[in-house]
Scaffold this active site. Structure first.
Site, PDB file in Angstrom:
ATOM      1  N   THR A  14       0.828  -0.754  -0.189  1.00 54.13           N
ATOM      2  CA  THR A  14       0.219   0.097   0.044  1.00 54.13           C
ATOM      3  C   THR A  14       1.384   1.100  -0.364  1.00 54.13           C
ATOM      4  O   THR A  14       0.785   2.345  -0.306  1.00 54.13           O
ATOM      5  CB  THR A  14      -0.463   0.060   1.126  1.00 54.13           C
ATOM      6  N   SER A  58       1.627  -7.711  -0.322  1.00 49.51           N
ATOM      7  CA  SER A  58       2.540  -8.327   0.545  1.00 49.51           C
ATOM      8  C   SER A  58       2.060  -9.652   0.554  1.00 49.51           C
ATOM      9  O   SER A  58       2.255 -11.121   0.895  1.00 49.51           O
ATOM     10  CB  SER A  58       2.416  -7.901   1.598  1.00 49.51           C
ATOM     11  N   THR A  90       0.592  -4.533   4.365  1.00 50.07           N
ATOM     12  CA  THR A  90       0.842  -4.523   5.650  1.00 50.07           C
ATOM     13  C   THR A  90       0.062  -5.992   5.910  1.00 50.07           C
ATOM     14  O   THR A  90       0.357  -6.366   7.453  1.00 50.07           O
ATOM     15  CB  THR A  90      -0.122  -3.336   6.077  1.00 50.07           C
ATOM     16  N   ASP A  91      -0.308  -6.699   5.062  1.00 50.20           N
ATOM     17  CA  ASP A  91      -1.050  -7.688   5.271  1.00 50.20           C
ATOM     18  C   ASP A  91      -0.681  -8.389   5.540  1.00 50.20           C
ATOM     19  O   ASP A  91      -0.536  -9.821   6.480  1.00 50.20           O
ATOM     20  CB  ASP A  91      -1.385  -8.119   3.944  1.00 50.20           C
TER      21      ASP A  91
END
Length: 332
Positions: A14, A58, A90-91
């Site tokens: 992101t 990710s 961030t996942d």
């Protein structure tokens, strides 16, 4: 006075995403140099080198990708970098940071950061996160802490951090163990002493297939049979409560644990597996008797990475219990 050098490697996510000209959802487009150039005052903090290592969401990162990142980060430290920062989606930060921490042997900080908001929306958090990450990377009190996740001016240990909300900027948490510290007025303030470092044995082959199965009401564990039949070399069960499954699932665990290692972690997101509280069929005491290993404080996704790393190292299976217990404890 010479400024410390920090190497920034971007993997996508992101923090690097913009919408295409034709419309639609954001996709990774910005490279490391563009990210570094977008942060006001960043060049005044450290001498920077920036390199785009990958351009992926990710969810598509793999252990092989992270192995490449480790090689790159080690090379940067060998070339004089005081610290290394990786930006990614961030996942999977909680997984990638932990995997890197299994193998990061340097005293120099390796920081992982990202963003919850894309660069072109109001309140984009990527620039602030990258600035805080670089400041953390050059701080003397960040040394010998292994891999750290810096998000929202908060510093987390890779071992305990998890994403707790799908979309909120305040998503990363470290649960009962607590955060390592916070960045205040540009300076990392630590609440905990550097932890005793734990490292996985060196990998001798690629990361194997490890099944992560969530226990659910009425589940008899038949997917565990399917996983082993499909060639998975180990199983992590994201179990009820303090480490429990149904009686039928427990029967499968007893049979399958003779073929592959099986780890039990709690699916709750907080607390740890019990060791000697419950004795019913499918309880933690029963599952240990049937050959499973309890992960204590380690989350299911991190238990999966640890198990895969042990298998990739060729570690003797009789030593797995000691490794899992060592990584699952808070104080080591």
């Amino acid at each position: 006075m010479n400024k410390p050098r920090v190497a920034i490697g971007s993997l996508g996510g992101t923090i690097s995403m913009t919408p295409p000209d034709s419309g639609g959802g954001a996709v990774p487009t910005l490279g490391a140099e563009q990210l570094a150039a977008s942060v006001p005052g960043l060049a005044e903090v450290a001498e920077l080198t920036a390199e785009s290592l990958l351009q992926l969401p990710s969810a598509s990162l793999t252990a092989a990708h992270l192995g490449q990142c480790l090689d790159w980060a080690n090379a940067q430290v060998d070339a004089g970098a005081a610290g290394v920062v990786l930006t990614q989606g961030t996942d999977t930060i909680e997984e990638s940071a932990y995997y890197l921490d299994l193998y990061w042997q340097r005293d120099e900080p390796l920081i992982v950061t990202g963003a919850m908001r894309t660069p072109r929306v109001a309140g984009a958090d990527g620039p602030a996160n990258l600035l805080a990450a670089v400041r953390t990377a050059i701080a003397p009190n960040s040394r010998s802490r292994g891999v750290l996740v810096v998000m929202n001016d908060t510093i987390h240990s890779a071992r305990w951090v998890r994403k707790s909300d799908a979309l909120s900027v305040e998503t990363f948490a470290s649960g009962d163990i607590g955060v390592q510290g916070r960045v205040v007025e540009g300076v990392p303030n630590y609440f905990q002493r550097p932890p005793t470092r734990l490292l996985a044995p060196a990998a001798k082959r690629p990361f194997p297939k490890i099944a992560l199965l969530a226990a659910a009401m009425g589940d008899d564990g038949d997917l565990a049979d399917a996983a082993v039949a499909a060639g998975y070399e180990g199983i992590v069960v994201s179990a009820f409560g303090a480490g429990h499954v149904s009686a039928a699932f427990a029967d499968r665990i007893e049979r399958l644990s003779k073929r592959v290692p099986i780890l039990i972690a709690t699916r709750t997101g907080g607390g740890r597996t019990a060791t000697n509280t419950y004795g019913f069929a499918g309880s933690e005491i029963d599952l240990v008797r049937r050959g499973a290993l309890l992960c204590e404080w380690l989350s299911p996704v991190k238990a999966r990475l640890l198990l895969g790393s042990l298998l990739a190292s060729g570690c003797a299976r009789e030593d797995f219990a000691e490794w899992v217990s060592r990584w699952g404890k808070v104080c080591v």
